[in-house]
Design a protein around this motif. Structure first.
Motif, PDB file in Angstrom:
ATOM      1  N   ARG A 132       0.836  -1.209   0.000  1.00 21.01           N
ATOM      2  CA  ARG A 132       0.000   0.000   0.000  1.00 21.01           C
ATOM      3  C   ARG A 132       0.869   1.258   0.000  1.00 21.01           C
ATOM      4  NH1 ARG A 132      -5.329   0.529   3.898  1.00 21.01           N
ATOM      5  NH2 ARG A 132      -5.860   2.701   3.455  1.00 21.01           N
ATOM      6  N   MET A 133       1.977   1.218   0.714  1.00 26.62           N
ATOM      7  CA  MET A 133       2.906   2.347   0.706  1.00 26.62           C
ATOM      8  C   MET A 133       3.423   2.608  -0.703  1.00 26.62           C
ATOM      9  SD  MET A 133       5.054   1.430   4.182  1.00 26.62           S
ATOM     10  CE  MET A 133       6.274   2.747   4.017  1.00 26.62           C
ATOM     11  N   ASN A 134       3.829   1.549  -1.390  1.00 32.41           N
ATOM     12  CA  ASN A 134       4.375   1.708  -2.743  1.00 32.41           C
ATOM     13  C   ASN A 134       3.308   2.170  -3.733  1.00 32.41           C
ATOM     14  OD1 ASN A 134       7.220   1.049  -2.570  1.00 32.41           O
ATOM     15  ND2 ASN A 134       6.575  -1.021  -2.022  1.00 32.41           N
ATOM     16  N   ALA A 135       2.092   1.675  -3.589  1.00 30.35           N
ATOM     17  CA  ALA A 135       1.006   2.123  -4.456  1.00 30.35           C
ATOM     18  C   ALA A 135       0.716   3.607  -4.227  1.00 30.35           C
ATOM     19  CB  ALA A 135      -0.246   1.293  -4.205  1.00 30.35           C
ATOM     20  N   THR A 136       0.782   4.042  -2.979  1.00 32.81           N
ATOM     21  CA  THR A 136       0.548   5.446  -2.657  1.00 32.81           C
ATOM     22  C   THR A 136       1.660   6.324  -3.217  1.00 32.81           C
ATOM     23  OG1 THR A 136      -0.615   4.817  -0.629  1.00 32.81           O
ATOM     24  CG2 THR A 136       0.151   7.093  -0.786  1.00 32.81           C
ATOM     25  N   ALA A 137       2.896   5.850  -3.112  1.00 31.15           N
ATOM     26  CA  ALA A 137       4.022   6.602  -3.665  1.00 31.15           C
ATOM     27  C   ALA A 137       3.851   6.804  -5.172  1.00 31.15           C
ATOM     28  CB  ALA A 137       5.328   5.872  -3.370  1.00 31.15           C
ATOM     29  N   LYS A 138       3.410   5.764  -5.849  1.00 32.91           N
ATOM     30  CA  LYS A 138       3.179   5.863  -7.294  1.00 32.91           C
ATOM     31  C   LYS A 138       2.081   6.872  -7.591  1.00 32.91           C
ATOM     32  CE  LYS A 138       2.255   3.029 -11.384  1.00 32.91           C
ATOM     33  NZ  LYS A 138       2.004   1.639 -11.875  1.00 32.91           N
ATOM     34  N   ARG A 139       1.011   6.832  -6.803  1.00 32.10           N
ATOM     35  CA  ARG A 139      -0.102   7.774  -7.009  1.00 32.10           C
ATOM     36  C   ARG A 139       0.329   9.210  -6.797  1.00 32.10           C
ATOM     37  NH1 ARG A 139      -3.560   9.991  -3.393  1.00 32.10           N
ATOM     38  NH2 ARG A 139      -3.085   8.497  -1.723  1.00 32.10           N
ATOM     39  N   LEU A 140       1.233   9.452  -5.862  1.00 33.55           N
ATOM     40  CA  LEU A 140       1.703  10.802  -5.560  1.00 33.55           C
ATOM     41  C   LEU A 140       2.800  11.273  -6.499  1.00 33.55           C
ATOM     42  CD1 LEU A 140       1.798  10.671  -1.636  1.00 33.55           C
ATOM     43  CD2 LEU A 140       0.064  11.755  -3.084  1.00 33.55           C
ATOM     44  N   GLY A 141       3.197  10.419  -7.446  1.00 32.63           N
ATOM     45  CA  GLY A 141       4.228  10.811  -8.399  1.00 32.63           C
ATOM     46  C   GLY A 141       5.639  10.732  -7.856  1.00 32.63           C
ATOM     47  N   MET A 142       5.856   9.870  -6.876  1.00 34.17           N
ATOM     48  CA  MET A 142       7.188   9.696  -6.288  1.00 34.17           C
ATOM     49  C   MET A 142       7.960   8.666  -7.127  1.00 34.17           C
ATOM     50  SD  MET A 142       5.838   9.700  -2.316  1.00 34.17           S
ATOM     51  CE  MET A 142       7.438   9.379  -1.562  1.00 34.17           C
ATOM     52  N   HIS A 144      11.117   8.041  -7.811  1.00 35.36           N
ATOM     53  CA  HIS A 144      12.379   7.420  -7.397  1.00 35.36           C
ATOM     54  C   HIS A 144      12.267   6.681  -6.065  1.00 35.36           C
ATOM     55  CE1 HIS A 144      15.189  10.113 -10.047  1.00 35.36           C
ATOM     56  NE2 HIS A 144      14.440   9.277 -10.740  1.00 35.36           N
ATOM     57  N   THR A 145      11.048   6.417  -5.633  1.00 35.08           N
ATOM     58  CA  THR A 145      10.842   5.836  -4.307  1.00 35.08           C
ATOM     59  C   THR A 145      10.383   4.392  -4.380  1.00 35.08           C
ATOM     60  OG1 THR A 145      10.315   7.976  -3.299  1.00 35.08           O
ATOM     61  CG2 THR A 145       9.474   6.021  -2.185  1.00 35.08           C
ATOM     62  N   SER A 146      10.988   3.570  -3.532  1.00 34.74           N
ATOM     63  CA  SER A 146      10.504   2.200  -3.318  1.00 34.74           C
ATOM     64  C   SER A 146      10.702   1.858  -1.853  1.00 34.74           C
ATOM     65  CB  SER A 146      11.244   1.198  -4.199  1.00 34.74           C
ATOM     66  OG  SER A 146      12.605   1.097  -3.820  1.00 34.74           O
ATOM     67  N   TYR A 147       9.719   1.138  -1.297  1.00 42.41           N
ATOM     68  CA  TYR A 147       9.762   0.745   0.109  1.00 42.41           C
ATOM     69  C   TYR A 147       9.821  -0.773   0.219  1.00 42.41           C
ATOM     70  CZ  TYR A 147       8.029   5.518   0.917  1.00 42.41           C
ATOM     71  OH  TYR A 147       7.872   6.881   0.948  1.00 42.41           O
ATOM     72  N   VAL A 148      10.640  -1.257   1.125  1.00 43.17           N
ATOM     73  CA  VAL A 148      10.677  -2.683   1.434  1.00 43.17           C
ATOM     74  C   VAL A 148      10.418  -2.925   2.917  1.00 43.17           C
ATOM     75  CG1 VAL A 148      12.177  -3.289  -0.496  1.00 43.17           C
ATOM     76  CG2 VAL A 148      13.190  -2.658   1.695  1.00 43.17           C
ATOM     77  N   ASN A 149      10.326  -1.845   3.714  1.00 39.67           N
ATOM     78  CA  ASN A 149       9.910  -1.962   5.107  1.00 39.67           C
ATOM     79  C   ASN A 149       9.166  -0.701   5.503  1.00 39.67           C
ATOM     80  OD1 ASN A 149      11.879   0.018   6.157  1.00 39.67           O
ATOM     81  ND2 ASN A 149      13.421  -1.573   5.819  1.00 39.67           N
ATOM     82  N   THR A 150       8.575  -0.718   6.685  1.00 39.75           N
ATOM     83  CA  THR A 150       7.709   0.384   7.110  1.00 39.75           C
ATOM     84  C   THR A 150       8.422   1.452   7.917  1.00 39.75           C
ATOM     85  OG1 THR A 150       7.123  -0.868   9.107  1.00 39.75           O
ATOM     86  CG2 THR A 150       5.664  -1.083   7.181  1.00 39.75           C
ATOM     87  N   ASN A 151       9.691   1.227   8.251  1.00 36.22           N
ATOM     88  CA  ASN A 151      10.370   2.127   9.178  1.00 36.22           C
ATOM     89  C   ASN A 151      11.656   2.759   8.669  1.00 36.22           C
ATOM     90  OD1 ASN A 151      11.885  -0.293   9.385  1.00 36.22           O
ATOM     91  ND2 ASN A 151      10.676  -0.922  11.167  1.00 36.22           N
ATOM     92  N   GLY A 152      12.210   2.263   7.562  1.00 35.04           N
ATOM     93  CA  GLY A 152      13.430   2.856   7.033  1.00 35.04           C
ATOM     94  C   GLY A 152      14.703   2.197   7.490  1.00 35.04           C
ATOM     95  N   LEU A 153      14.594   1.049   8.167  1.00 34.88           N
ATOM     96  CA  LEU A 153      15.798   0.328   8.564  1.00 34.88           C
ATOM     97  C   LEU A 153      16.616  -0.052   7.329  1.00 34.88           C
ATOM     98  CD1 LEU A 153      14.300  -1.818  11.442  1.00 34.88           C
ATOM     99  CD2 LEU A 153      16.138  -0.139  11.668  1.00 34.88           C
ATOM    100  N   PRO A 154      17.935  -0.190   7.476  1.00 35.51           N
ATOM    101  CA  PRO A 154      18.813  -0.366   6.316  1.00 35.51           C
ATOM    102  C   PRO A 154      18.403  -1.514   5.406  1.00 35.51           C
ATOM    103  CG  PRO A 154      20.117   0.053   8.277  1.00 35.51           C
ATOM    104  CD  PRO A 154      18.702  -0.126   8.743  1.00 35.51           C
ATOM    105  N   ASP A 155      18.266  -1.206   4.134  1.00 30.36           N
ATOM    106  CA  ASP A 155      17.989  -2.204   3.109  1.00 30.36           C
ATOM    107  C   ASP A 155      18.340  -1.581   1.760  1.00 30.36           C
ATOM    108  OD1 ASP A 155      16.297  -3.678   1.000  1.00 30.36           O
ATOM    109  OD2 ASP A 155      16.030  -4.914   2.786  1.00 30.36           O
TER     110      ASP A 155
END
Length: 363
Positions: A132-142, A144-155
């Protein structure tokens, strides 16, 4: 008193403007219109660290709006949540928070365990919430963004850019103004525990009202800093600063520059975060681990006594040079600045919240 403050600020800005360029991207913009006041490498790909939680909060606010969850609902802490490294609240399996407490803990404390609690409560699993985070990022025109976790821990797959961060910061504050107080809170309490924010500007910069900091060794010290004066709000995005102190100093300088130099000419400024030309030569993701002032990021060097003594001497010399520059700048005439500044301190400052190696996302 105000004229003295203005003179001091102008002197500091002149000192910062004369310093070498910062390592990371920078963006100063007006969230109400999206107008860009200053831009530097805003399409370079970067690790967001805890700036990820802007999106986590946005999706959670959306879930509350849609009636999927309510602010007074109690959500439990699961085993996967307890396994998240600091920064965290540190609940045990089965303990609960209200959704309101959870959102505040994510925004203020940057609690990695609580993002998982929210994700599981809203979507059933962290994986579905991430979708859902990634779908929202796409909708907002982000783009260069991709998420693999909910908190930003190193990945390696957790990626963004300064422009994309500005888009989610603008969206989360404009679409959900009822939560403005959450971003401006310097601390919260859960029971007898006080959980403080890492955003130093909330206590030191006049008008500061948010938003979020972030840190990992590879991303450096990131921030989305917001402030409002006379009903005029500005936001600054800074990525890859080498210490928490430098992050706060440069963010304050950029915001101050924006407030002091915003005038009628901005009526003719048509550059926004949406139409500003994409840099065709933007850089792929890189690590700034070697430049950050955090012992936990240099385990191979942190146990070497000789290196420690050498670092202390270098830091003392740097502080002396910085003090000399500041003194010289303070005696200068507070002339008006012309054009965008690159307000970066020339000497590294010791970080007040430098994490250990275990504190993968400290703020």
């Amino acid at each position: 008193m105000r004229s003295l403050t203005t003179a001091i600020v102008a002197a500091v800005l002149m000192w910062l403007a004369a310093s070498p360029a910062a390592a990371g991207p920078a963006l100063l913009f007006e969230p109400s219109t999206g107008k860009i006041l200053y831009a530097e490498d805003i399409d370079d790909i970067w690790h967001p660290a805890s700036l990820t939680k802007l999106m986590t909060a946005y999706v959670a606010f959306e879930a509350v709006k849609n009636g999927e969850i309510h602010l007074d609902d109690k959500i439990p802490c699961s085993l996967p949540a307890t396994l998240q490294p600091p920064s965290k609240v540190g609940l045990q399996v089965g303990q609960t928070l209200t959704v309101k407490q959870a959102l505040q803990a994510v925004i203020i404390k940057s609690a990695n365990d609580v993002t998982v609690m929210l994700a599981e409560a809203i979507s059933g699993s962290e994986a579905k919430f991430i979708d859902r985070m990634n779908a929202t990022a796409k909708r907002l025109g982000m783009t260069h963004t991709s998420y693999v976790n909910t908190n930003g821990l190193p990945d390696p797959g957790q990626l963004t850019s300064a422009r994309d961060i500005a888009k989610i910061a603008r969206a989360v504050t404009s679409e959900y103004p009822q939560y403005a107080s959450y971003w401006a809170m310097p601390a919260m309490h859960i029971g007898k525990r006080r959980l403080g924010s890492h955003n130093a500007l909330l206590k030191t910069f006049p008008g500061a009202d948010g938003l979020k900091t972030g840190f990992t060794c590879d991303s450096g010290y990131n921030v989305v800093a917001a402030a409002t004066r006379d009903d005029h709000r500005l936001m600054a995005v800074l990525l890859g600063e080498s210490s928490g102190n430098e992050r706060a100093i440069r963010a304050a300088a950029m915001l101050e520059y924006g407030f002091q130099n915003y005038d009628w000419k901005q009526l003719f400024n048509t550059s926004t975060i949406d139409n500003y030309p994409m840099d065709p030569n933007y850089k792929t993701v890189q690590s700034v681990r070697d430049s950050v002032a955090a012992w936990g990021c240099h385990p191979q060097r942190s146990h070497t006594a000789g290196h420690k003594h050498k670092s202390k001497r270098k830091l003392a010399a740097a502080k002396k040079r910085a003090a000399e520059k500041a003194a010289a700048a303070a005696n200068a005439e507070p002339a008006a600045l012309k054009g965008p500044v690159d307000p970066t301190p020339s000497a590294p400052a010791a970080s007040g919240d430098a994490p250990s190696a275990a504190a993968a996302t400290a703020d």
